[in-house]
Design a protein around this motif. Sequence first.
Motif, mmCIF file in Angstrom:
data_model
loop_
_atom_site.group_PDB
_atom_site.id
_atom_site.type_symbol
_atom_site.label_atom_id
_atom_site.label_comp_id
_atom_site.label_asym_id
_atom_site.label_seq_id
_atom_site.Cartn_x
_atom_site.Cartn_y
_atom_site.Cartn_z
ATOM 1 N N LYS A 53 41.960 19.972 26.877
ATOM 2 C CA LYS A 53 41.874 21.374 28.111
ATOM 3 C C LYS A 53 41.194 19.959 29.445
ATOM 4 O O LYS A 53 41.552 18.434 29.461
ATOM 5 C CB LYS A 53 40.313 21.966 28.187
ATOM 6 N N SER A 54 42.481 20.693 30.913
ATOM 7 C CA SER A 54 42.308 20.566 31.893
ATOM 8 C C SER A 54 40.546 19.068 32.288
ATOM 9 O O SER A 54 39.891 20.021 32.207
ATOM 10 C CB SER A 54 42.881 20.913 33.255
ATOM 11 N N HIS A 55 40.729 17.953 32.287
ATOM 12 C CA HIS A 55 39.467 17.575 32.655
ATOM 13 C C HIS A 55 38.243 17.541 31.445
ATOM 14 O O HIS A 55 37.395 16.964 32.009
ATOM 15 C CB HIS A 55 38.689 17.946 33.933
ATOM 16 N N GLU A 56 38.396 17.764 30.399
ATOM 17 C CA GLU A 56 37.904 17.946 29.561
ATOM 18 C C GLU A 56 37.270 16.205 28.705
ATOM 19 O O GLU A 56 38.824 15.829 28.664
ATOM 20 C CB GLU A 56 38.539 18.487 28.763
ATOM 21 N N ILE A 57 36.985 15.359 28.824
ATOM 22 C CA ILE A 57 35.886 14.127 28.207
ATOM 23 C C ILE A 57 35.374 14.461 26.767
ATOM 24 O O ILE A 57 34.812 15.082 26.339
ATOM 25 C CB ILE A 57 35.205 13.322 29.166
ATOM 26 N N LEU A 72 44.208 16.664 29.899
ATOM 27 C CA LEU A 72 44.943 16.202 30.965
ATOM 28 C C LEU A 72 45.944 17.692 31.252
ATOM 29 O O LEU A 72 46.802 18.062 31.578
ATOM 30 C CB LEU A 72 46.914 16.115 30.752
ATOM 31 N N GLY A 73 46.000 19.112 30.315
ATOM 32 C CA GLY A 73 45.884 20.766 30.084
ATOM 33 C C GLY A 73 47.222 20.197 29.620
ATOM 34 O O GLY A 73 48.135 19.496 29.129
ATOM 35 N N THR A 74 48.046 21.349 30.739
ATOM 36 C CA THR A 74 49.743 21.554 29.963
ATOM 37 C C THR A 74 50.049 20.577 30.884
ATOM 38 O O THR A 74 51.186 19.887 30.947
ATOM 39 C CB THR A 74 49.900 23.269 30.574
ATOM 40 N N GLY A 75 49.501 19.943 31.949
ATOM 41 C CA GLY A 75 50.307 18.445 32.311
ATOM 42 C C GLY A 75 51.106 19.366 33.699
ATOM 43 O O GLY A 75 51.118 18.282 34.598
ATOM 44 N N ASP A 76 51.152 20.891 34.172
ATOM 45 C CA ASP A 76 51.687 21.095 35.296
ATOM 46 C C ASP A 76 51.106 20.719 36.169
ATOM 47 O O ASP A 76 51.653 21.451 37.856
ATOM 48 C CB ASP A 76 52.561 21.909 35.356
ATOM 49 N N LEU A 81 45.750 15.335 43.961
ATOM 50 C CA LEU A 81 44.639 16.006 44.476
ATOM 51 C C LEU A 81 44.058 16.056 42.681
ATOM 52 O O LEU A 81 42.640 15.719 42.311
ATOM 53 C CB LEU A 81 44.677 17.322 44.972
ATOM 54 N N TRP A 82 44.438 16.255 42.013
ATOM 55 C CA TRP A 82 43.983 16.683 40.421
ATOM 56 C C TRP A 82 43.840 14.965 40.022
ATOM 57 O O TRP A 82 42.585 15.196 39.195
ATOM 58 C CB TRP A 82 45.314 16.917 39.862
ATOM 59 N N ARG A 89 35.495 11.929 37.859
ATOM 60 C CA ARG A 89 35.104 12.261 36.934
ATOM 61 C C ARG A 89 34.720 10.781 35.740
ATOM 62 O O ARG A 89 34.124 11.108 35.402
ATOM 63 C CB ARG A 89 35.199 13.444 37.103
ATOM 64 N N ILE A 90 36.011 10.218 35.965
ATOM 65 C CA ILE A 90 35.655 8.741 34.693
ATOM 66 C C ILE A 90 35.339 8.124 34.829
ATOM 67 O O ILE A 90 34.286 7.488 34.580
ATOM 68 C CB ILE A 90 37.596 8.735 34.396
ATOM 69 N N LEU A 91 35.081 8.066 36.649
ATOM 70 C CA LEU A 91 34.056 6.654 37.122
ATOM 71 C C LEU A 91 32.930 7.463 36.861
ATOM 72 O O LEU A 91 31.784 6.564 36.307
ATOM 73 C CB LEU A 91 34.336 6.278 38.636
ATOM 74 N N SER A 92 32.311 8.078 36.669
ATOM 75 C CA SER A 92 30.750 8.981 36.667
ATOM 76 C C SER A 92 30.052 8.924 35.042
ATOM 77 O O SER A 92 29.220 8.096 34.627
ATOM 78 C CB SER A 92 30.655 10.493 36.986
#
Length: 493
Positions: A53-57, A72-76, A81-82, A89-92
Amino acid sequence: MQIGFAKCVFPKRGALVLGVLENRRMLPKTRMINKESGGLLETAMKGSNFTGKSHEILTVYSLSGRIVLYGLGTGDEINKLWCETAGGRILSNLNKSGETGATVIFEEHPKAQGDIHERAAHFAYGALLNSYKFDKYKTKNKASDSSTLKKLTIAVDAHSVARKHFSELQAVADGVFFARDLVSEPPNILFPDSFSKKLQSLRTVGLKVEVLGEKEMSKLGMGALLGVGQGSSRESKLVIMRWTGGRRGEKPLGFIGKGVCFDTGGISLKPASGMEDMKWDMGGAAVVSGLMKALAVRKAGVNVVGIVGLVENMPDGNAQRPGDIVKSMSGQTIEIINTDAEGRLVLADALWYMNKRFKPKFMIDLATLTGAMMVALGQINCGYFSNDDTLAEQMEKAAKAVGEGLWRMPLGAEYNKMMDSDVADMKNAGPRFGGSVTAACFLERFVESCPWSHLDIAGMAWSAKDAPTVPKGGTGWGVRTLNELVKSNYEGV
Ligand code: BES
Ligand code: MN
Ligand code: ZN
């Protein structure tokens, strides 16, 4: 922390960051790594509730090191901005991991919006904005000591185009960081004179900087601004910053900032609880200064003037009293009802001075002006006012493009007349209800027919919680919107 771009090859050391689409669908490079590791990624996903899902880690440990899977979610949903949010988020995540190096694999996806090199640059920009820290006054437990990541590499085929695009974004981040630093400095260190000295240092990036002291301002008749600083032992200053990247003789754009280095409320003293927050009552001036720096560093092709009114609002034997009547540079007189409504007094003279001396194409002022604006819109949107629909539309477009929230508020004769005074041309404070609107109406009396916008950033200048691209503390909110406004409407025209 160092951020770089490289051709898409898998590194031998450090963490690896890979994207995964919804329903655990892997892109070609991720699928390859999964295969090479005997299906480790697939097993790890199935053994957790990670679905992409979008922004899941999800962090996976392989024999060759840490692998971070990113949803990445569905990609669209994926656009500039995304990618900034993902970068933050990845740097954190990596900063808490103990890793010192990491490589992010950027793969093309048919549904993502825009060019891949642009997205890669914005990913890096998001990480950069996330990396900001203000811990210079900590002698132990520094935030920068516990952030482990030293080098972030973005692997993308179009790496040289991405790098070029990122260098322009770095200039904007420079401006945002300059604003955040100013807002974060304590009021015993940052006061009108020391603030003006920091602005004079911007000469090295090509800005022309002039500083007016109380004597000069008094000659100009700036009784409104001077009245505010009258109770302080620190001299008030007006700083004029000019960037001349446009054609000679072309009218400049005008930005004006409220720079109340500390707001005690004056004789109408504020309550003790939370008064320390009033160190960031110079947030408007910080954003104008950050914007000027960003424009200069990226060598914007436009003429711009930034003016900040720097004062300290203190109670003292010489302080301004409720009941005083002051005369502004415009000649209009103001009855002081509440010495805590000081920001508008500073802006009144700064706006008038800007308009008379520079005849700008437009004037945009920024100010932490009213607590009422925080009541109205919280800390999600900045409330703004404008006498010009074209300028308003340009601002909203710019804010949307960079992901900063902006919401228009009304002006009008019925509000305006609430600021009339029986003994002077106007008073500096109206009734409690509609406090942000009447404050804007007060300012409007000093702009004549110039297209103008007022941004009340009271709720935006400071944040108590971390967000992916805005760490808690001074936000620098507005530098990005105004840079975008300038860039997309006024450069090279
Ligand atoms: N700087 C304050 C506004 C403010 C308050 C900004 C809290 C951010 C957080 C401003 O100078 C002020 O005191 N405004 C008064 C105006 C009133 C006296 C008309 C206010 O909002 O109460
Ligand atoms: Mn005040
Ligand atoms: Zn104030």
